[in-house]
Design an enzyme around this catalytic site. Structure first.
Site, short mmCIF file in Angstrom:
data_model
loop_
_atom_site.label_atom_id
_atom_site.label_comp_id
_atom_site.label_asym_id
_atom_site.label_seq_id
_atom_site.Cartn_x
_atom_site.Cartn_y
_atom_site.Cartn_z
N GLY A 220 -1.53 -1.49 -5.69
CA GLY A 220 -2.40 -2.07 -4.55
C GLY A 220 -3.05 -3.39 -5.00
CD GLU A 263 3.05 5.44 -8.22
OE1 GLU A 263 3.46 6.82 -8.41
OE2 GLU A 263 2.87 5.53 -7.01
N PRO A 264 2.42 -0.33 -10.09
CG PRO A 264 2.23 -1.90 -11.64
CD PRO A 264 2.15 -0.50 -11.38
N GLY A 265 3.86 -2.66 -7.85
CA GLY A 265 4.92 -3.28 -7.37
C GLY A 265 4.86 -4.52 -7.33
NE ARG A 302 4.59 -9.26 1.71
CZ ARG A 302 3.36 -9.64 1.53
NH1 ARG A 302 3.61 -11.06 1.42
NH2 ARG A 302 2.43 -9.15 1.62
CE1 TYR A 306 2.98 -4.72 6.15
CE2 TYR A 306 4.45 -5.97 4.89
CZ TYR A 306 4.27 -4.86 5.39
OH TYR A 306 4.62 -3.78 4.84
CB CYS A 332 17.07 -15.30 19.29
SG CYS A 332 16.91 -15.72 21.14
CD GLU A 333 12.76 -11.52 19.04
OE1 GLU A 333 11.80 -11.73 19.23
OE2 GLU A 333 13.66 -10.73 19.51
CE1 TYR A 360 6.77 -3.04 -0.95
CE2 TYR A 360 5.47 -4.38 -2.36
CZ TYR A 360 5.94 -3.07 -2.11
OH TYR A 360 5.46 -2.15 -2.72
#
Length: 405
Positions: A220, A263-265, A302, A306, A332-333, A360
């Site tokens: 995180g 566990e870093p991503g 993202r 988010y 088309c959004e 991500y």
């Protein structure tokens, strides 16, 4: 390592746009930064959270660095095995999956964290005397927003630390052994106190399980998305965690040797990524100047999902007069990459670079509007390699079965 705009433009010309580019040297730097930060712990392991970016070549690179792997699906396990990770170096931490998928993971030989009392009981029926880890919910609200906060009391993730007596009853009834304790409270955590609170809860629980082999603190860690942005102070965090962990080891029953895992991503791959898009059109309305590009939230969700900030540069005209633009996609959004951003003057045909595109981004892409997913390129030892081809219509329809109509 990526040095300048001219190089990025050459890659856009060579491979086309939209295009993801990953700098392996930046990944290496982030990995070594974290290894060095926790050098005060004798048994310390980094497991790359591969959900951030599952390209096989990225996983192979982490394997060469000595990393382990954090997987959350049977498919991520299989990709990890393809990348050369030994099964014992993969920890599988699923959520709301069937017992059948977990049985498949057992057969593949990986380590397993369970986060559900029902599944823990079922697992004990299939594999009595087996050793597993359990994911604890520490009831901590952390993360950039509610969508990325996964350790609070109403989260679907983890077994409440108040349910430890129930866990012990299941262990007694089934013979299951606890191999490790796991926690993950969220993504982009601003306050390291959240990590410390969660770690202390796990360390305290560990004292009740004398044969725990590892404690996994998840991840995180926040990275910088813009200048002067707040980010996780890894050095300060590691100093505090190291102190608490070493105290635990001194007081642990039977003086067992515990391994600390993180566990870093995003921390490892986010800043390595660049997403190049071409400007299709400049559109003026009564109040806004839009720069419409050849991508959308089908490739890079993202900012829309988010409300995440990603810095945008005009690498075709970096020294131009700055103007305000809203950078949008062709879906088309309402797909807005950046709202009312001050960017060097943009012309149709310019190449824009969206930063922090390593985590991500491609992994959350889709074929919405029947658009093709883009190419991916990796920079390794000063050379550029195509690591995923751009999709075609053949890819789009390959699993469709036509029926007579």
């Amino acid at each position: 390592m990526i040095h300048n705009n001219e190089y990025l433009i050459k890659l856009s010309e060579k491979y086309g746009t939209p295009l993801y580019i990953y700098d392996s040297y930046k990944i290496y730097q982030q990995y070594k930064k974290m290894i060095n930060a926790f050098k005060g712990i004798n048994n310390f392991i980094i497991n790359y959270a591969c959900k951030a970016n599952t390209n096989l070549n990225i996983l192979k690179f982490f394997n060469t660095l000595g990393s382990g792997l954090d997987a959350v699906s049977i498919q991520e396990i299989e990709i990890g095995l393809m990348a050369g990770f030994p099964p014992k170096n993969i920890i599988y931490t699923p959520n709301c999956v069937s017992i059948q998928e977990i049985i498949k993971a057992v057969k593949l030989g990986v380590r397993i964290n369970l986060d559900n009392l029902s599944i823990l009981e079922q697992f004990g029926e299939y594999f009595p005397k087996y050793s597993v880890g359990i994911r604890i919910n520490p009831h901590i609200m952390a993360g950039a927003n509610l969508k990325t906060s996964v350790g609070h009391i109403d989260s679907k993730f983890g077994i409440s630390f108040y349910q430890i007596p129930h866990v012990k009853r299941i262990l007694k009834n089934t013979g299951i052994k606890i191999d490790g304790l796991h926690m993950h409270t969220g993504s982009d955590i601003l306050n390291i106190q959240s990590f410390l609170e969660g770690a202390k809860i796990l360390f305290k629980i560990a004292l009740d399980f004398p044969k725990v082999n590892y404690i996994d603190l998840g991840s995180g860690f926040k990275v910088s998305y813009k200048k002067k942005d707040v980010k996780t102070d890894i050095s300060m965090l590691s100093n505090k965690i190291t102190h608490e962990f070493n105290n635990l080891c001194k007081n642990y029953k039977n003086n067992n040797c515990i391994t600390l895992i993180i566990e870093p991503g995003k921390f490892l791959v986010s800043e390595s990524g660049y997403f190049l898009v071409r400007v299709n059109v400049i559109k003026h309305t009564t109040s806004t100047v839009f720069a419409g590009v050849d991508s959308g939230f089908n490739h890079f969700i993202r900012p829309m999902f988010y409300d995440a900030y990603h810095h945008i540069d005009n690498i075709s005209n970096p020294n131009g007069c700055s103007r305000f633009y809203t950078v949008v996609g062709y879906i088309c959004e309402s797909d807005t990459f950046g709202l009312n951003r001050k960017i060097s003057e943009i012309h149709e045909g310019d190449i824009l670079c969206i930063k922090n595109a390593g985590a991500y981004c491609y992994s959350m892409s889709s074929n919405y509007n029947s658009r093709y997913r883009p190419s991916e390129v990796m920079i390794l030892n000063g050379k550029d390699f195509l690591i995923r081809k751009r999709e075609t219509m053949k890819d789009l329809i390959k699993n469709i079965i036509e029926i007579p109509i």
